[in-house]
Scaffold this motif. Structure first.
Motif, PDB file in Angstrom:
ATOM      1  N   SER A   1       3.430  -5.572  -6.047  1.00 17.54           N
ATOM      2  CA  SER A   1       1.975  -5.522  -5.929  1.00 17.54           C
ATOM      3  C   SER A   1       1.553  -5.001  -4.557  1.00 17.54           C
ATOM      4  O   SER A   1       0.685  -4.143  -4.435  1.00 17.54           O
ATOM      5  N   TRP A   2       2.192  -5.542  -3.502  1.00 17.50           N
ATOM      6  CA  TRP A   2       1.852  -5.099  -2.151  1.00 17.50           C
ATOM      7  C   TRP A   2       2.193  -3.633  -1.943  1.00 17.50           C
ATOM      8  O   TRP A   2       1.498  -2.922  -1.212  1.00 17.50           O
ATOM      9  N   LEU A   3       3.235  -3.144  -2.600  1.00 16.31           N
ATOM     10  CA  LEU A   3       3.622  -1.745  -2.456  1.00 16.31           C
ATOM     11  C   LEU A   3       2.619  -0.807  -3.116  1.00 16.31           C
ATOM     12  O   LEU A   3       2.286   0.251  -2.563  1.00 16.31           O
ATOM     13  N   MET A   4       2.112  -1.182  -4.274  1.00 13.77           N
ATOM     14  CA  MET A   4       1.289  -0.268  -5.064  1.00 13.77           C
ATOM     15  C   MET A   4      -0.216  -0.463  -4.895  1.00 13.77           C
ATOM     16  O   MET A   4      -0.984   0.451  -5.157  1.00 13.77           O
ATOM     17  N   ASP A   5      -0.653  -1.633  -4.459  1.00 15.95           N
ATOM     18  CA  ASP A   5      -2.083  -1.923  -4.368  1.00 15.95           C
ATOM     19  C   ASP A   5      -2.685  -1.206  -3.167  1.00 15.95           C
ATOM     20  O   ASP A   5      -2.280  -1.419  -2.028  1.00 15.95           O
ATOM     21  N   GLU A   6      -3.684  -0.357  -3.418  1.00 13.71           N
ATOM     22  CA  GLU A   6      -4.291   0.438  -2.357  1.00 13.71           C
ATOM     23  C   GLU A   6      -5.194  -0.382  -1.430  1.00 13.71           C
ATOM     24  O   GLU A   6      -5.723   0.148  -0.455  1.00 13.71           O
TER      25      GLU A   6
ATOM     26  N   MET B   1       0.848  -1.184   0.000  1.00  6.33           N
ATOM     27  CA  MET B   1       0.000   0.000   0.000  1.00  6.33           C
ATOM     28  C   MET B   1       0.888   1.240   0.000  1.00  6.33           C
ATOM     29  O   MET B   1       1.825   1.325   0.790  1.00  6.33           O
ATOM     30  N   TYR B   2       0.583   2.176  -0.875  1.00  7.12           N
ATOM     31  CA  TYR B   2       1.460   3.328  -1.045  1.00  7.12           C
ATOM     32  C   TYR B   2       1.515   4.194   0.214  1.00  7.12           C
ATOM     33  O   TYR B   2       2.539   4.807   0.510  1.00  7.12           O
ATOM     34  N   ILE B   3       0.422   4.233   0.982  1.00  6.62           N
ATOM     35  CA  ILE B   3       0.356   5.088   2.166  1.00  6.62           C
ATOM     36  C   ILE B   3       1.423   4.726   3.201  1.00  6.62           C
ATOM     37  O   ILE B   3       1.902   5.581   3.935  1.00  6.62           O
ATOM     38  N   ASN B   4       1.824   3.460   3.264  1.00  3.29           N
ATOM     39  CA  ASN B   4       2.787   3.063   4.299  1.00  3.29           C
ATOM     40  C   ASN B   4       4.191   2.824   3.738  1.00  3.29           C
ATOM     41  O   ASN B   4       5.030   2.231   4.406  1.00  3.29           O
ATOM     42  N   LYS B   5       4.464   3.305   2.518  1.00  2.00           N
ATOM     43  CA  LYS B   5       5.729   2.972   1.862  1.00  2.00           C
ATOM     44  C   LYS B   5       6.953   3.531   2.588  1.00  2.00           C
ATOM     45  O   LYS B   5       8.060   3.035   2.392  1.00  2.00           O
TER      46      LYS B   5
ATOM     47  N   ILE C   1       8.458  -2.318   9.328  1.00  2.00           N
ATOM     48  CA  ILE C   1       8.976  -1.487   8.242  1.00  2.00           C
ATOM     49  C   ILE C   1       8.314  -1.913   6.929  1.00  2.00           C
ATOM     50  O   ILE C   1       7.861  -3.046   6.800  1.00  2.00           O
ATOM     51  N   PRO C   2       8.257  -1.016   5.940  1.00  2.00           N
ATOM     52  CA  PRO C   2       7.648  -1.383   4.656  1.00  2.00           C
ATOM     53  C   PRO C   2       8.426  -2.519   3.975  1.00  2.00           C
ATOM     54  O   PRO C   2       9.646  -2.634   4.130  1.00  2.00           O
TER      55      PRO C   2
ATOM     56  N   ASN D   1       6.586   6.685  12.586  1.00  2.00           N
ATOM     57  CA  ASN D   1       7.344   7.704  11.875  1.00  2.00           C
ATOM     58  C   ASN D   1       7.245   7.494  10.375  1.00  2.00           C
ATOM     59  O   ASN D   1       7.270   6.342   9.901  1.00  2.00           O
ATOM     60  N   THR D   2       7.122   8.588   9.660  1.00  2.00           N
ATOM     61  CA  THR D   2       7.134   8.520   8.200  1.00  2.00           C
ATOM     62  C   THR D   2       8.415   9.167   7.705  1.00  2.00           C
ATOM     63  O   THR D   2       8.626  10.363   7.887  1.00  2.00           O
ATOM     64  N   LYS D   3       9.281   8.341   7.136  1.00  2.00           N
ATOM     65  CA  LYS D   3      10.557   8.840   6.622  1.00  2.00           C
ATOM     66  C   LYS D   3      10.345   9.476   5.258  1.00  2.00           C
ATOM     67  O   LYS D   3       9.443   9.104   4.518  1.00  2.00           O
ATOM     68  N   VAL D   4      11.180  10.414   4.924  1.00  2.00           N
ATOM     69  CA  VAL D   4      11.130  11.047   3.605  1.00  2.00           C
ATOM     70  C   VAL D   4      12.083  10.303   2.688  1.00  2.00           C
ATOM     71  O   VAL D   4      13.216  10.030   3.032  1.00  2.00           O
ATOM     72  N   GLY D   5      11.584  10.020   1.464  1.00  2.00           N
ATOM     73  CA  GLY D   5      12.446   9.364   0.483  1.00  2.00           C
ATOM     74  C   GLY D   5      12.207   7.903   0.358  1.00  2.00           C
ATOM     75  O   GLY D   5      11.395   7.326   0.991  1.00  2.00           O
TER      76      GLY D   5
END
Length: 198
Positions: A56-61, A1-5, A17-18, A194-198
């Motif tokens: 797929s797991w990274l991009m599927d909402e 899911m992109y929100i937790n990348k 971690i993602p 925490n949401t890291k940048v990058g």
């Protein structure tokens, strides 16, 4: 899911971690285990298929996954691969309402079992799902032979709703109500998201 990348959730004994490309090789090695295939009702995939699944797991909402790290080992080594012990997932079977999420947990490393890592990781995932994905109900499907997971989810307040002798699994459910949210928050007190940048 992109929100937790880029999301990292730090608990007392585990870190979520993602699931990234560099984790795939170790994950693939785990899933060669017939025991894990049986406990997770999974079919073995080729390495190429595993990389495709990770993307797929990274991009599927409608899917959310985290790799579970042993916190102490990660703090000692600063090496995610060495500290990997399993994964936890949520996915929405009905993308139209996204109210009910199916949850999964796997502690793949034998040395990490029996230490409540799965318990803590699952509670952190439930907390994340409630706060960031607005989940109102969780369901789990567990193999009849997986007594440890069945007991764990019952201790978390889940109740049996159906059994399938064809698939040899029990389906359990937990409605997210005020009391359960208070219990989840109390049980995960002190965790950091925490949401890291990058």
């Amino acid at each position: 899911m992109y929100i937790n990348k880029n999301t990292v959730i730090t608990g007392k004994n585990v870190i979520l971690i993602p699931y990234k490309k560099h984790h795939v090789l170790k994950y693939h090695e785990w899933m060669k285990s017939e025991e894990l295939q049986q406990l997770t009702a999974s079919e073995p995939l080729s390495l190429e298929e595993e990389y495709t699944m990770q993307r797929s797991w990274l991009m599927d909402e409608n899917k959310c996954t985290f790799i579970i790290l042993d916190k102490r080992k990660y703090e000692e080594t600063k090496n995610e691969i060495d500290a990997m012990i399993g994964d936890t997932n949520l996915f929405f079977a009905n993308p139209d309402d996204r109210i009910c999420a199916e949850a999964e947990i796997m502690i793949a490393e034998p040395w990490a079992r029996g230490r409540k890592c799965g318990w803590e990781a699952m509670l952190l995932m439930f907390m994340y799902g409630i706060k960031y994905l607005a989940v109102k109900e969780y369901i789990v499907k567990i193999s009849y032979i997986n007594d440890i997971s069945i007991r764990m989810f019952r201790n978390m307040g889940f109740e049996d709703i159906s059994r399938s002798d064809v698939f040899q699994e029990v389906t359990m459910s937990k409605i997210v109500d005020k009391l359960w949210i208070e219990w989840i928050n109390s049980s995960t007190a002190g965790c950091e998201i925490n949401t890291k940048v990058g």
